[in-house]
Design a protein around this motif. Structure first.
Motif, PDB file in Angstrom:
ATOM      1  N   VAL A  34       4.042   9.225  -4.778  1.00 49.77           N
ATOM      2  CA  VAL A  34       4.973   9.385  -3.983  1.00 49.77           C
ATOM      3  C   VAL A  34       4.522   8.027  -2.935  1.00 49.77           C
ATOM      4  CG1 VAL A  34       6.344  10.614  -1.669  1.00 49.77           C
ATOM      5  CG2 VAL A  34       5.892  12.063  -4.083  1.00 49.77           C
ATOM      6  N   ALA A  35       3.492   7.977  -2.258  1.00 49.93           N
ATOM      7  CA  ALA A  35       2.949   6.652  -1.205  1.00 49.93           C
ATOM      8  C   ALA A  35       3.535   4.986  -1.989  1.00 49.93           C
ATOM      9  CB  ALA A  35       1.488   6.457  -1.368  1.00 49.93           C
ATOM     10  N   ARG A  36       3.383   4.941  -3.631  1.00 48.10           N
ATOM     11  CA  ARG A  36       4.202   4.437  -4.305  1.00 48.10           C
ATOM     12  C   ARG A  36       5.581   3.770  -4.107  1.00 48.10           C
ATOM     13  NH1 ARG A  36      -0.329   5.373  -7.833  1.00 48.10           N
ATOM     14  NH2 ARG A  36       1.235   6.512  -9.209  1.00 48.10           N
ATOM     15  N   GLN A  37       5.828   4.962  -4.188  1.00 54.26           N
ATOM     16  CA  GLN A  37       7.373   4.871  -4.094  1.00 54.26           C
ATOM     17  C   GLN A  37       7.925   4.696  -2.859  1.00 54.26           C
ATOM     18  OE1 GLN A  37       8.879   8.518  -5.758  1.00 54.26           O
ATOM     19  NE2 GLN A  37       8.030   8.105  -7.906  1.00 54.26           N
ATOM     20  N   ILE A  38       7.258   4.756  -1.617  1.00 50.15           N
ATOM     21  CA  ILE A  38       7.631   4.792  -0.118  1.00 50.15           C
ATOM     22  C   ILE A  38       7.463   3.671  -0.096  1.00 50.15           C
ATOM     23  CG2 ILE A  38       6.890   5.166   2.339  1.00 50.15           C
ATOM     24  CD1 ILE A  38       6.661   8.638   0.885  1.00 50.15           C
ATOM     25  N   GLN A  39       6.297   2.992  -0.328  1.00 50.88           N
ATOM     26  CA  GLN A  39       6.269   0.874   0.065  1.00 50.88           C
ATOM     27  C   GLN A  39       7.170   1.126  -0.563  1.00 50.88           C
ATOM     28  OE1 GLN A  39       1.912   0.172  -2.130  1.00 50.88           O
ATOM     29  NE2 GLN A  39       1.678  -1.494  -0.799  1.00 50.88           N
ATOM     30  N   ARG A  40       7.967   1.221  -1.554  1.00 50.88           N
ATOM     31  CA  ARG A  40       8.720   0.160  -3.153  1.00 50.88           C
ATOM     32  C   ARG A  40       9.989   0.164  -1.719  1.00 50.88           C
ATOM     33  NH1 ARG A  40       6.368   1.429  -8.319  1.00 50.88           N
ATOM     34  NH2 ARG A  40       7.171   3.428  -8.081  1.00 50.88           N
TER      35      ARG A  40
END
Length: 84
Positions: A34-40
């Motif tokens: 989820v953190a990676r998706q938010i970052q993108r």
């Protein structure tokens, strides 16, 4: 010498500990995803909701781990009492 009940208690403790560790690891992996998706920047609002849900689940698991650790201490005391 360890009795059958103390061996059984240890086995139950190890099994429980492994299951809890697996559940926690899955949630940690989900948080990282989820953190990676938010970052993108993709679907950040949905991901924030997912992150909140996962954080709540981690809180529940933390409580469960604390309760389990207390139960383990009780089992240890019972095993010691049986060995006397």
């Amino acid at each position: 010498m360890a009795s059958a009940s103390s061996t059984s208690a240890r086995s139950l403790f190890v099994d429980s500990k492994l299951r809890l560790a697996d559940r926690v690891q899955v949630n940690v992996n989900n948080i990282a995803s989820v953190a990676r998706q938010i970052q993108r920047g993709s679907k950040s609002n949905e991901n924030l909701k997912k992150l909140q849900l996962i954080a709540a689940h981690l809180g529940y698991q933390h409580e469960s781990l604390l309760k389990s650790s207390l139960l383990v201490e009780e089992v240890k005391e019972q095993v010691r009492a049986m060995q006397r």
